[in-house]
Design a protein around this motif. Structure first.
Motif, PDB file in Angstrom:
ATOM      1  N   ARG A   1     -31.734 -56.740 -37.225  1.00 34.80           N
ATOM      2  CA  ARG A   1     -31.921 -58.054 -37.814  1.00 34.80           C
ATOM      3  C   ARG A   1     -30.593 -58.530 -38.413  1.00 34.80           C
TER       4      ARG A   1
ATOM      5  N   ARG B   1     -32.614 -63.358 -38.263  1.00 37.72           N
ATOM      6  CA  ARG B   1     -33.223 -63.255 -36.938  1.00 37.72           C
ATOM      7  C   ARG B   1     -33.011 -61.868 -36.364  1.00 37.72           C
ATOM      8  N   GLN B   2     -33.911 -61.485 -35.459  1.00 36.87           N
ATOM      9  CA  GLN B   2     -33.805 -60.191 -34.790  1.00 36.87           C
ATOM     10  C   GLN B   2     -34.052 -60.377 -33.313  1.00 36.87           C
TER      11      GLN B   2
END
Length: 122
Positions: A45, A38-39
């Motif tokens: 990220r 996820r970022q």
């Protein structure tokens, strides 16, 4: 060659649950270790969770242990991320990725989806 497509993101409230899905439009995921990254806005990220190719072995980053569950269905060519008790800090674009090795490092991942946005309101 594997083309990955994520779905299931959206806007939820704190404490809610959401399930993300990643499907392969081309190729087969059974040959690969599959992971979610996820970022968050303004951040790099980061690794979230990974699952082995066939025996269901999983590994989670500390910040999601007990809240998120990764799973896969090789027959359906899909990987899922069940997210419970979501918090505003979980707001991010979530990506699925495929690797030929057991790793939490981005550099080892060959194929990436386009990402799906998850937004958690307080």
């Amino acid at each position: 060659q594997v083309q990955l497509v994520e779905s299931g993101g959206g806007l939820v409230q704190g404490g809610d649950s959401l399930t993300l899905s990643c499907s392969a439009s081309e190729g087969t995921i059974s040959w690969y270790f599959m992971s979610w990254f996820r970022q968050a806005p303004g951040k790099d990220r980061e690794f979230v969770a990974t699952i082995s190719r066939t025996d269901g072995l999983t590994y989670y980053e500390d910040f999601v242990k007990g809240s998120f569950t990764i799973s896969r269905d090789n027959a359906k060519n899909t990987v899922a991320l069940q997210m419970n008790s979501l918090q505003p800090d979980d707001t991010a674009v979530y990506y699925c990725a495929a690797s030929q090795r057991w790793s939490s490092q981005e550099v080892h991942y060959l194929y990436w989806g386009q990402g799906t946005q998850v937004t958690v309101s307080s």
